[in-house]
Design an enzyme around this catalytic site. Structure first.
Site, mmCIF file in Angstrom:
data_model
loop_
_atom_site.group_PDB
_atom_site.id
_atom_site.type_symbol
_atom_site.label_atom_id
_atom_site.label_comp_id
_atom_site.label_asym_id
_atom_site.label_seq_id
_atom_site.Cartn_x
_atom_site.Cartn_y
_atom_site.Cartn_z
ATOM 1 N N ASN A 7 0.341 5.060 -18.868
ATOM 2 C CA ASN A 7 0.957 5.643 -17.948
ATOM 3 C C ASN A 7 2.600 5.438 -18.098
ATOM 4 O O ASN A 7 3.019 4.352 -18.022
ATOM 5 C CB ASN A 7 0.705 4.983 -16.608
ATOM 6 C CG ASN A 7 1.495 5.654 -15.374
ATOM 7 O OD1 ASN A 7 2.319 6.341 -15.707
ATOM 8 N ND2 ASN A 7 1.119 5.316 -14.341
ATOM 9 N N ASP A 147 -1.262 14.625 -12.117
ATOM 10 C CA ASP A 147 -1.476 14.163 -10.940
ATOM 11 C C ASP A 147 -1.565 15.371 -10.106
ATOM 12 O O ASP A 147 -2.129 15.350 -8.792
ATOM 13 C CB ASP A 147 0.031 13.603 -10.615
ATOM 14 C CG ASP A 147 -0.070 12.154 -10.544
ATOM 15 O OD1 ASP A 147 -0.835 11.634 -11.309
ATOM 16 O OD2 ASP A 147 0.953 11.442 -9.872
ATOM 17 N N LEU A 208 -1.487 5.648 0.754
ATOM 18 C CA LEU A 208 -0.136 4.829 1.362
ATOM 19 C C LEU A 208 0.452 3.879 0.340
ATOM 20 O O LEU A 208 -0.160 2.572 0.507
ATOM 21 C CB LEU A 208 -0.411 4.451 2.825
ATOM 22 C CG LEU A 208 -1.194 5.115 3.834
ATOM 23 C CD1 LEU A 208 -1.487 4.456 5.095
ATOM 24 C CD2 LEU A 208 -0.249 6.381 4.205
ATOM 25 N N GLY A 211 5.161 5.265 -2.264
ATOM 26 C CA GLY A 211 5.109 6.921 -2.065
ATOM 27 C C GLY A 211 3.743 6.947 -1.359
ATOM 28 O O GLY A 211 2.784 6.390 -1.680
ATOM 29 N N GLY A 331 -1.315 0.588 -1.630
ATOM 30 C CA GLY A 331 -0.780 -0.721 -1.320
ATOM 31 C C GLY A 331 -0.793 -1.017 0.210
ATOM 32 O O GLY A 331 -1.491 -2.042 0.532
ATOM 33 N N GLU A 334 -4.833 -0.128 1.674
ATOM 34 C CA GLU A 334 -5.531 -1.180 1.149
ATOM 35 C C GLU A 334 -5.507 -2.511 1.979
ATOM 36 O O GLU A 334 -6.390 -3.312 2.171
ATOM 37 C CB GLU A 334 -5.636 -1.337 -0.415
ATOM 38 C CG GLU A 334 -6.427 -0.191 -0.959
ATOM 39 C CD GLU A 334 -5.954 -0.309 -2.490
ATOM 40 O OE1 GLU A 334 -5.903 -1.563 -3.111
ATOM 41 O OE2 GLU A 334 -5.948 0.782 -3.072
ATOM 42 N N ASN A 335 -4.100 -2.809 2.309
ATOM 43 C CA ASN A 335 -3.594 -4.141 2.796
ATOM 44 C C ASN A 335 -3.048 -4.154 3.774
ATOM 45 O O ASN A 335 -2.517 -5.625 4.230
ATOM 46 C CB ASN A 335 -2.692 -4.551 1.632
ATOM 47 C CG ASN A 335 -3.305 -4.747 0.187
ATOM 48 O OD1 ASN A 335 -4.274 -5.787 0.122
ATOM 49 N ND2 ASN A 335 -2.898 -4.059 -0.803
ATOM 50 N N GLU A 385 -6.994 4.694 -10.525
ATOM 51 C CA GLU A 385 -6.469 5.784 -11.118
ATOM 52 C C GLU A 385 -6.839 5.546 -12.648
ATOM 53 O O GLU A 385 -7.314 6.603 -13.179
ATOM 54 C CB GLU A 385 -5.110 6.126 -10.798
ATOM 55 C CG GLU A 385 -4.686 6.750 -9.458
ATOM 56 C CD GLU A 385 -3.200 6.477 -9.337
ATOM 57 O OE1 GLU A 385 -2.573 7.650 -9.587
ATOM 58 O OE2 GLU A 385 -2.964 5.467 -8.411
#
EC number: 2.7.2.1
Length: 406
Positions: A7, A147, A208, A211, A331, A334-335, A385
């Site tokens: 990437n 993407d 989330l 971006g 980010g 998940e958290n 990803e």
């Protein structure tokens, strides 16, 4: 099959080496500060972290050093470059041409170059990575995973803007959507976890991160997504405004004496959570902490952030005429138990959603967080990803395809 996933960004390159026979990550890392003093590689193998400090004036040199690290006796996982069977590349923009992952040849490179006007910050460095790998590993097949590809087959009613049609014909101004590889991975994984037929399910994926975007995935296809012509449309993000009245742009140009470029920078780099919090932070963790301490401004920012997400989830339930599952990822997704709970409890109970507080108290772990009697299942599904890119790469090579259709 050993697959290297690359990437390539403007000043950094993320990489991951995977053994696709068991989908195991052999090692991974980040080459950072490319073309800037203090460049280094942060490399991880078997839970151990290594720092390699070397000058990396350009992408060619950076990837050369990355490959040396992969072959290093202590840090690496291969003895010879011949062990790398294929390289999978993340490419941000595939325009209308690519609705699936592709085997990269000269024609594909030319097309990616053509779409660079649609993603001027991303496609050129993506291409630098591709060209560098082609030089360093001649004869090894390269695969491009876009993407935008997962969203490329959205219906016209979802992707066209209500502006003169000639602008679509002339400049291809339309909604493209982004984070497609993440939305595809998470929606597929959601169906697997719940034992649903992916090709018959209605899933809302909520990505989330700094971006952020949401996708409506119906019968295995993306039918709508919150990002548009650029990643500026949609949700309130770390530094991006998301949806707003376009006349604000001309109003600010007039009142503040700003150029179009300056307003664009404000909306992309100085807005969103950062702008709303009066430059306190673009990080939702900081906003949440302060909101829980009853800071009125940060509480308001969190409310605005959650409200926008809830509106999109509701809209996508309507777009698909129903919803089986909602999955949070990336980010924040998940958290952040508080964000997930407040979105579902404050706005989505009309869908018959019930959250299990205990199960929701999870960070970065795959889990169903709704109660057994919740009409719509709510999940946390950490995105992957790199694995999706590696899977596409493996499939294209094994089946001898030029393009993989989703």
């Amino acid at each position: 099959m050993i697959v290297l996933v690359v990437n390539s960004g403007s000043s950094s390159i993320k990489y991951q080496l995977l053994d696709m026979d068991n989908e195991k990550v052999l090692c991974k890392g980040l080459a950072e500060r490319i073309g800037i003093p203090g460049s280094r590689i942060v490399h991880k193998k078997a839970g151990e972290k290594f720092i390699v400090e070397k000058p990396m004036p350009n992408h060619d040199e950076a990837l050369k050093i990355v490959l040396e690290v992969l072959k290093d006796e202590k840090l690496g996982a291969i003895k010879d470059f011949k062990e790398i069977d294929a390289v999978g590349h993340r490419v941000v923009h595939g325009g209308e041409k690519f609705s699936g992952s592709v085997l990269i040849d000269d024609e594909v490179i030319k097309a990616i170059e053509e779409f660079s006007y649609l993603a001027p910050l991303h496609n050129p460095p993506n291409l630098m990575g591709i060209k560098a790998i082609m030089k360093l590993l001649p004869g090894v097949p390269n695969i491009g995973v876009f993407d935008t590809a997962f969203h490329a087959k959205m219906p016209e009613k979802a992707y066209l803007y209500a502006i003169p049609y000639e602008f679509y014909e002339k400049y291809k101004i339309r909604r493209y959507g982004f984070h497609g590889t993440s939305h595809r991975y998470v929606s597929k994984r959601t169906a697997e976890i719940l034992g649903l037929d992916y090709n018959k399910a209605k899933i809302v994926t909520v990505h989330l991160g700094n971006g952020a975007s949401i996708a409506a995935v119906k019968n295995g296809k993306s039918v709508d997504t919150s990002m548009g012509f650029t990643p500026l449309e949609g949700l309130v993000m770390g530094t991006r405004s998301g949806d707003l009245d376009p006349s604000i742009v001309t109003f600010l140009m007039e009142k503040e004496g700003l150029s179009a470029e300056e307003v664009y920078t404000i909306l992309n780099k100085k807005s969103g959570v950062l702008g709303l919090s009066k430059n306190f932070s673009s990080d939702m963790r900081d906003i949440e902490d302060k909101a829980l301490e009853n800071d009125p401004l940060c509480r308001l920012v969190l409310d605005i952030y959650e409200y926008r997400i809830a509106k999109y989830i509701g809209a996508y339930a309507a777009a698909m005429n129903g919803v089986d599952a909602i999955s949070f990822t990336a980010g924040v997704g998940e958290n952040s138990p508080i964000t997930r709970e407040e979105i579902c409890v404050n706005y989505l109970s009309f869908l018959g959603i019930k959250i299990d507080k205990e199960k929701n108290n999870v960070k970065g772990e795959e889990r169903i967080i709704s109660t057994p009697d919740s009409k719509v299942k709510v999940l946390v599904v950490p995105t992957n990803e790199e694995l999706m890119i590696a899977r596409d790469t493996k499939e294209i090579i094994e089946k001898g395809l030029k393009q993989l259709e989703y």
